[in-house]
Design an enzyme around this catalytic site. Structure first.
Site, short mmCIF file in Angstrom:
data_model
loop_
_atom_site.label_atom_id
_atom_site.label_comp_id
_atom_site.label_asym_id
_atom_site.label_seq_id
_atom_site.Cartn_x
_atom_site.Cartn_y
_atom_site.Cartn_z
N ASP A 1 0.84 -1.22 0.00
CA ASP A 1 0.00 0.00 0.00
C ASP A 1 0.86 1.26 0.00
OD1 ASP A 1 -2.35 -1.76 1.95
OD2 ASP A 1 -2.76 -0.81 0.02
N ASP B 1 -10.75 -4.39 -1.51
CA ASP B 1 -9.67 -3.97 -0.62
C ASP B 1 -10.19 -3.06 0.49
OD1 ASP B 1 -6.57 -2.09 -1.23
OD2 ASP B 1 -7.33 -3.16 0.52
C1 DX5 Z 1 -6.25 1.03 2.61
C2 DX5 Z 1 -5.42 -0.03 1.89
C3 DX5 Z 1 -5.85 -1.42 2.23
C4 DX5 Z 1 -5.79 -1.71 3.70
C5 DX5 Z 1 -6.41 -3.06 3.93
O1 DX5 Z 1 -6.02 2.27 1.99
O2 DX5 Z 1 -5.53 0.11 0.50
O3 DX5 Z 1 -5.06 -2.35 1.50
O4 DX5 Z 1 -4.46 -1.71 4.11
O5 DX5 Z 1 -6.28 -3.30 5.27
P1 DX5 Z 1 -7.41 -3.97 6.15
O6 DX5 Z 1 -7.55 -5.37 5.59
O7 DX5 Z 1 -6.78 -3.90 7.49
O8 DX5 Z 1 -8.66 -3.20 6.01
ZN ZN Z 2 -4.58 -1.47 -0.70
#
Ligand code: DX5
Ligand code: ZN
Length: 221
Positions: free
Chosen positions: A34, A179
């Site tokens: 990310d 996501d």
């Molecule tokens: C948020 C990111 C995601 C996030 C997902 O901006 O794009 O990939 O890290 O994390 P969880 O699964 O913790 O929601």
């Molecule tokens: Zn992400």
């Protein structure tokens, strides 16, 4: 077939190698990187994610699924290509016009990566239909991009099914990746709606047994 892309956003300092090696053993399909620039979204993870990309490439064979949440997409593509990512995804909302969207699609392809186009929760899915024949993945954000551990936005399920219907009707072969806030409860809804790549960070990294939750995600009920 369901694929799992584990996000390292919530990875704690000092736990990098034990976590990444554990994820390789647990057979995550991708490591989700990310990349945040502090402009497109508030947080800045840019250098940390460069470090993770280099580390993952050095100690594992896991494919990188790079999610660019940045304004300067061109620069970010150039910065991350050296780590030979399998996927580079950028945000539709970071492009000023359709020419720019196409420019980045070609740039990513020229660097032998698969292309992902991502939409934020408030963006209508119809806005990106015209680009779908040119990309490999559509990343539907199920939280507002910018941080991990947020609550899943359930009205995104409808958006995923709308996208699935559109690509099936128009015979467009792309993956639908979701996501944000994905866990064993929310995963079923998005899988039923048509998502086949699940990004999950907190739910996996907090699990006692990575393999158990990753296998559970792949279970087609
Ligand atoms: C948020 C990111 C995601 C996030 C997902 O901006 O794009 O990939 O890290 O994390 P969880 O699964 O913790 O929601
Ligand atoms: Zn992400």
């Amino acid at each position: 077939m369901i694929e799992v892309s584990t996000s390292l956003l919530s990875l704690k300092n000092g736990e990098e190698s034990i976590t990444i090696l554990g994820l390789e053993k647990a057979k995550t399909d991708y490591i989700h990187i990310d990349v945040m620039d502090g402009k497109f979204v508030e947080k800045n993870t840019y250098q940390r994610m460069l470090g993770y990309s280099s580390y993952v490439k050095r100690i594992t064979n896991l494919p990188l699924d790079v999610h660019l949440m940045v304004e300067n997409i061109e620069e970010a593509i150039e910065d991350f290509v050296p780590y030979d990512p399998n996927i580079i995804t950028f945000h539709f909302e970071a492009c000023k016009d359709k020419e720019e969207v196409m420019k980045y699609i070609y740039k990513i392809k020229e660097n032998h990566c698969r292309v992902g186009l991502s939409v934020k929760p408030e963006t209508n899915i119809e806005d990106i239909y015209e680009f779908l024949p040119y990309v490999h993945i559509c990343l539907v954000m199920t939280v507002e991009p910018g941080k991990g551990g947020q609550t899943f936005l359930s009205d995104m399920v409808e958006k995923v099914s709308k996208l699935k219907q559109y690509i099936d009707k128009n015979k467009i072969e792309i993956d639908i990746e979701v996501d944000g806030g994905i866990n064993l409860k929310t995963a079923d809804n998005v899988k039923e709606a048509g998502a086949n790549v699940l990004v999950s960070g907190t739910a996996i990294l907090m699990a006692k047994d990575y393999k158990e939750i990753i296998d559970e995600y792949r279970n087609n009920q």
